[in-house]
Write an enzyme that holds these catalytic residues in place. Structure first.
Site, PDB file in Angstrom:
ATOM      1  N   GLY A  70      58.366  -6.627  15.318  1.00  0.00           N
ATOM      2  CA  GLY A  70      57.152  -7.140  15.962  1.00  0.00           C
ATOM      3  C   GLY A  70      57.503  -7.933  17.213  1.00  0.00           C
ATOM      4  O   GLY A  70      58.678  -8.216  17.469  1.00  0.00           O
ATOM      5  N   GLN A  71      56.492  -8.280  17.975  1.00  0.00           N
ATOM      6  CA  GLN A  71      56.716  -9.053  19.208  1.00  0.00           C
ATOM      7  C   GLN A  71      57.534 -10.299  18.925  1.00  0.00           C
ATOM      8  O   GLN A  71      58.536 -10.587  19.556  1.00  0.00           O
ATOM      9  CB  GLN A  71      55.384  -9.543  19.773  1.00  0.00           C
ATOM     10  CG  GLN A  71      54.407  -8.539  20.248  1.00  0.00           C
ATOM     11  CD  GLN A  71      53.369  -9.251  21.102  1.00  0.00           C
ATOM     12  OE1 GLN A  71      53.639  -9.578  22.247  1.00  0.00           O
ATOM     13  NE2 GLN A  71      52.202  -9.502  20.538  1.00  0.00           N
ATOM     14  N   LEU A  87      55.007  -6.221   2.461  1.00  0.00           N
ATOM     15  CA  LEU A  87      54.365  -7.464   2.014  1.00  0.00           C
ATOM     16  C   LEU A  87      53.166  -7.251   1.094  1.00  0.00           C
ATOM     17  O   LEU A  87      52.687  -8.204   0.475  1.00  0.00           O
ATOM     18  CB  LEU A  87      53.959  -8.312   3.219  1.00  0.00           C
ATOM     19  CG  LEU A  87      55.108  -8.933   4.017  1.00  0.00           C
ATOM     20  CD1 LEU A  87      54.585  -9.893   5.070  1.00  0.00           C
ATOM     21  CD2 LEU A  87      56.088  -9.662   3.105  1.00  0.00           C
ATOM     22  N   ALA A  97      52.805  -9.738   9.691  1.00  0.00           N
ATOM     23  CA  ALA A  97      51.392  -9.915   9.337  1.00  0.00           C
ATOM     24  C   ALA A  97      50.649  -8.623   9.642  1.00  0.00           C
ATOM     25  O   ALA A  97      51.127  -7.789  10.416  1.00  0.00           O
ATOM     26  CB  ALA A  97      50.785 -11.064  10.141  1.00  0.00           C
ATOM     27  N   THR A 138      48.235  -7.579  11.811  1.00  0.00           N
ATOM     28  CA  THR A 138      47.761  -8.291  13.005  1.00  0.00           C
ATOM     29  C   THR A 138      46.596  -7.606  13.715  1.00  0.00           C
ATOM     30  O   THR A 138      46.113  -8.123  14.716  1.00  0.00           O
ATOM     31  CB  THR A 138      48.914  -8.458  14.024  1.00  0.00           C
ATOM     32  OG1 THR A 138      49.513  -7.184  14.246  1.00  0.00           O
ATOM     33  CG2 THR A 138      49.960  -9.425  13.521  1.00  0.00           C
ATOM     34  N   THR A 157      47.414 -18.249  13.012  1.00  0.00           N
ATOM     35  CA  THR A 157      46.644 -17.938  14.215  1.00  0.00           C
ATOM     36  C   THR A 157      45.452 -18.876  14.411  1.00  0.00           C
ATOM     37  O   THR A 157      44.919 -19.417  13.430  1.00  0.00           O
ATOM     38  CB  THR A 157      46.124 -16.485  14.107  1.00  0.00           C
ATOM     39  OG1 THR A 157      45.077 -16.295  15.049  1.00  0.00           O
ATOM     40  CG2 THR A 157      45.539 -16.202  12.741  1.00  0.00           C
ATOM     41  N   TYR A 164      40.000 -10.957   9.253  1.00  0.00           N
ATOM     42  CA  TYR A 164      41.366 -11.308   9.665  1.00  0.00           C
ATOM     43  C   TYR A 164      41.590 -12.818   9.555  1.00  0.00           C
ATOM     44  O   TYR A 164      42.554 -13.277   8.936  1.00  0.00           O
ATOM     45  CB  TYR A 164      41.598 -10.829  11.111  1.00  0.00           C
ATOM     46  CG  TYR A 164      42.933 -11.237  11.662  1.00  0.00           C
ATOM     47  CD1 TYR A 164      44.102 -10.631  11.225  1.00  0.00           C
ATOM     48  CD2 TYR A 164      43.026 -12.246  12.616  1.00  0.00           C
ATOM     49  CE1 TYR A 164      45.336 -11.020  11.723  1.00  0.00           C
ATOM     50  CE2 TYR A 164      44.260 -12.643  13.122  1.00  0.00           C
ATOM     51  CZ  TYR A 164      45.405 -12.028  12.669  1.00  0.00           C
ATOM     52  OH  TYR A 164      46.627 -12.415  13.157  1.00  0.00           O
ATOM     53  N   TRP A 183      47.069 -15.539  21.460  1.00  0.00           N
ATOM     54  CA  TRP A 183      47.218 -14.739  22.687  1.00  0.00           C
ATOM     55  C   TRP A 183      48.700 -14.486  22.997  1.00  0.00           C
ATOM     56  O   TRP A 183      49.172 -14.743  24.105  1.00  0.00           O
ATOM     57  CB  TRP A 183      46.536 -15.429  23.866  1.00  0.00           C
ATOM     58  CG  TRP A 183      45.041 -15.438  23.833  1.00  0.00           C
ATOM     59  CD1 TRP A 183      44.251 -15.403  22.731  1.00  0.00           C
ATOM     60  CD2 TRP A 183      44.150 -15.482  24.969  1.00  0.00           C
ATOM     61  NE1 TRP A 183      42.928 -15.437  23.098  1.00  0.00           N
ATOM     62  CE2 TRP A 183      42.841 -15.483  24.466  1.00  0.00           C
ATOM     63  CE3 TRP A 183      44.333 -15.528  26.354  1.00  0.00           C
ATOM     64  CZ2 TRP A 183      41.709 -15.519  25.296  1.00  0.00           C
ATOM     65  CZ3 TRP A 183      43.221 -15.577  27.172  1.00  0.00           C
ATOM     66  CH2 TRP A 183      41.924 -15.567  26.652  1.00  0.00           C
TER      67      TRP A 183
HETATM   68  N1  LIG Z   1      49.861 -11.199  18.782  1.00  0.00           N
HETATM   69  C1  LIG Z   1      49.053 -12.230  18.933  1.00  0.00           C
HETATM   70  O1  LIG Z   1      48.284 -12.342  19.895  1.00  0.00           O
HETATM   71  C2  LIG Z   1      49.064 -13.349  17.924  1.00  0.00           C
HETATM   72  C3  LIG Z   1      48.103 -14.335  18.031  1.00  0.00           C
HETATM   73  C4  LIG Z   1      48.091 -15.368  17.104  1.00  0.00           C
HETATM   74  C5  LIG Z   1      49.019 -15.398  16.094  1.00  0.00           C
HETATM   75  N2  LIG Z   1      49.948 -14.429  16.007  1.00  0.00           N
HETATM   76  C6  LIG Z   1      50.859 -14.458  14.847  1.00  0.00           C
HETATM   77  O2  LIG Z   1      52.220 -14.374  15.193  1.00  0.00           O
HETATM   78  C7  LIG Z   1      52.917 -13.649  14.183  1.00  0.00           C
HETATM   79  C8  LIG Z   1      53.672 -12.505  14.825  1.00  0.00           C
HETATM   80  O3  LIG Z   1      52.756 -11.674  15.535  1.00  0.00           O
HETATM   81  P1  LIG Z   1      53.229 -10.489  16.482  1.00  0.00           P
HETATM   82  O4  LIG Z   1      52.405 -10.555  17.690  1.00  0.00           O
HETATM   83  O5  LIG Z   1      54.705 -10.497  16.585  1.00  0.00           O
HETATM   84  O6  LIG Z   1      52.746  -9.240  15.616  1.00  0.00           O
HETATM   85  P2  LIG Z   1      53.156  -7.721  15.696  1.00  0.00           P
HETATM   86  O7  LIG Z   1      53.882  -7.425  16.962  1.00  0.00           O
HETATM   87  O8  LIG Z   1      51.938  -6.947  15.362  1.00  0.00           O
HETATM   88  O9  LIG Z   1      54.208  -7.572  14.516  1.00  0.00           O
HETATM   89  C9  LIG Z   1      53.799  -7.672  13.198  1.00  0.00           C
HETATM   90  C10 LIG Z   1      54.954  -7.327  12.308  1.00  0.00           C
HETATM   91  O10 LIG Z   1      54.463  -7.368  10.972  1.00  0.00           O
HETATM   92  C11 LIG Z   1      55.040  -6.295  10.279  1.00  0.00           C
HETATM   93  N3  LIG Z   1      54.191  -5.819   9.198  1.00  0.00           N
HETATM   94  C12 LIG Z   1      52.948  -5.286   9.295  1.00  0.00           C
HETATM   95  N4  LIG Z   1      52.516  -4.913   8.075  1.00  0.00           N
HETATM   96  C13 LIG Z   1      53.504  -5.224   7.214  1.00  0.00           C
HETATM   97  C14 LIG Z   1      53.665  -5.069   5.824  1.00  0.00           C
HETATM   98  N5  LIG Z   1      52.716  -4.502   5.067  1.00  0.00           N
HETATM   99  N6  LIG Z   1      54.805  -5.495   5.252  1.00  0.00           N
HETATM  100  C15 LIG Z   1      55.790  -6.044   6.005  1.00  0.00           C
HETATM  101  N7  LIG Z   1      55.705  -6.210   7.325  1.00  0.00           N
HETATM  102  C16 LIG Z   1      54.582  -5.802   7.924  1.00  0.00           C
HETATM  103  C17 LIG Z   1      55.229  -5.178  11.280  1.00  0.00           C
HETATM  104  O11 LIG Z   1      56.293  -4.421  10.789  1.00  0.00           O
HETATM  105  P3  LIG Z   1      56.529  -2.882  11.143  1.00  0.00           P
HETATM  106  O12 LIG Z   1      56.877  -2.880  12.609  1.00  0.00           O
HETATM  107  O13 LIG Z   1      57.665  -2.492  10.275  1.00  0.00           O
HETATM  108  O14 LIG Z   1      55.221  -2.200  10.836  1.00  0.00           O
HETATM  109  C18 LIG Z   1      55.544  -5.933  12.551  1.00  0.00           C
HETATM  110  O15 LIG Z   1      56.928  -6.057  12.714  1.00  0.00           O
HETATM  111  C19 LIG Z   1      51.863 -13.192  13.184  1.00  0.00           C
HETATM  112  O16 LIG Z   1      51.755 -14.111  12.143  1.00  0.00           O
HETATM  113  C20 LIG Z   1      50.612 -13.227  14.006  1.00  0.00           C
HETATM  114  O17 LIG Z   1      49.445 -13.366  13.262  1.00  0.00           O
HETATM  115  C21 LIG Z   1      50.007 -13.384  16.902  1.00  0.00           C
END
Ligand SMILES: NC(=O)c1ccc[n+]([C@@H]2O[C@H](COP(=O)([O-])OP(=O)(O)OC[C@H]3O[C@@H](n4cnc5c(N)ncnc54)[C@H](OP(=O)(O)O)[C@@H]3O)[C@@H](O)[C@H]2O)c1
Length: 293
Positions: A9-10, A35, A58, A60, A99, A123, A148
């Site tokens: 993930g990011q 998860l 998560a 997401t 978030t 969500y 964001w």
């Molecule tokens: N992106 C945003 O704007 C934002 C905003 C607020 C908070 N956050 C929080 O920051 C954190 C990281 O977000 P991110 O932007 O890095 O998200 P992301 O790029 O969507 O990455 C999410 C990761 O979660 C993994 N995942 C999804 N479903 C899963 C499952 N069933 N079991 C195990 N792993 C799973 C994915 O794995 P796979 O690649 O293997 O599918 C991916 O590596 C999260 O808690 C997110 O809610 C993000």
């Protein structure tokens, strides 16, 4: 050993890089640690025996969370407490990411940690349940709420904007949601600094003195419309011209079904006062991200 979930993930990818100096790391994806599977979570953590788990995984996708409520609740709502429970048995600690979608976004000023959460989406509800689960287990932990998030890797607004412009497609972005675009790398590096400063990577119980929930996002504020323009202003010549063509949109006219908070601003004063540093203004990070891109 530090166990990072969501390794591709990011945030997960940046954590693998930023936490590397703190000790050995194992990073897992959804196939290695699904998860939604309670048994798998328990098995994997018992086998790996991490000192700290950094949970960057998560469900997401906001819109899909509405359609896949049960799955979102399993991954975001239930799994964090199961991870926490297993880590507690090992005497370890947990860093969990959440978030600003735990708030409904109607407040005029930035949300602080004392504001009562009131999610306006499935969500947001699932993320709030996840936070409560971690707190309920009562292990040394940190919960970082951010918003964001973007970077050069993964699925995010910056990449979508550049790809849409490159394809010559119309760009209409909402101009009535406020937030602070936050570079994934800085969230990861802030996490590394906190773990180093507190000594928690070696002694997770150090988090007991700092434990709790913190808001962690870039300084400043903008809208998606202004953010899209700022991205294109910093893009190479052929794409830069596209900036003038970005059109503002009211959220209610847009295609997204799920309600996003109109105000996604997070007040990070508690984080800054506790750890002695803050993330810079979003424009400074965007300069660097676009240089890298
Ligand atoms: N992106 C945003 O704007 C934002 C905003 C607020 C908070 N956050 C929080 O920051 C954190 C990281 O977000 P991110 O932007 O890095 O998200 P992301 O790029 O969507 O990455 C999410 C990761 O979660 C993994 N995942 C999804 N479903 C899963 C499952 N069933 N079991 C195990 N792993 C799973 C994915 O794995 P796979 O690649 O293997 O599918 C991916 O590596 C999260 O808690 C997110 O809610 C993000």
């Amino acid at each position: 050993m530090i166990l990072i979930t969501g390794k591709s993930g990011q945030l997960g990818w940046e954590l693998r890089r930023a936490l590397a100096p703190l000790g050995p790391i194992t990073a897992v994806d959804a196939t290695e640690l699904p998860l939604e599977d309670t048994g798998a979570i328990r098995r994997v953590i018992r086998k790996l025996r991490p000192t700290i788990v950094v949970n960057a995984a998560a469900h997401t996708d906001l819109d899909n969370s509405e359609k896949q409520g049960e799955l979102a609740m399993a991954i975001n709502g239930a799994a964090p407490a199961i991870i926490a429970d297993e880590v507690k048995r090992l005497g370890g600690g947990l860093v969990h990411f959440s978030t600003g979608c735990v708030f409904d976004g109607v407040k005029k000023s930035a949300y602080d940690e004392g504001d009562p959460p009131r999610p306006a989406s499935v969500y947001g509800e699932s993320r709030l349940a996840g936070e409560a689960g971690v707190r309920g287990v009562g292990l040394p932990h940190l919960i970082f709420r951010t918003n964001w998030v973007y970077g050069v890797r993964g699925k995010n607004f910056l990449r979508a904007t550049l790809e849409t412009a490159a394809a010559g497609l119309p760009l209409r972005e909402s101009n009535d949601q406020r937030g602070a675009p936050t570079w994934s790398r800085l969230v990861a590096e802030a996490t590394a600094l906190v773990l180093a400063q507190t000594g928690a990577a070696q002694r997770p119980d150090a988090l007991e003195d700092y434990g709790g929930t913190y808001h962690l996002s870039a300084a400043g504020e903008t809208t998606w419309f202004e953010f899209a323009r700022a991205i294109l202003q910093r893009a190479p010549a052929p794409l830069r011209a596209y900036e003038a063509q970005v059109m503002p949109l009211a959220t209610r006219e847009g295609p997204l079904r799920t309600r996003r908070p109109a105000n996604a601003l997070l007040d990070c004063t508690k984080f800054t006062e506790t750890f002695g540093f803050a993330l810079p203004d979003w424009r400074e990070s965007l300069d660097l991200v676009m240089e890298e891109w």
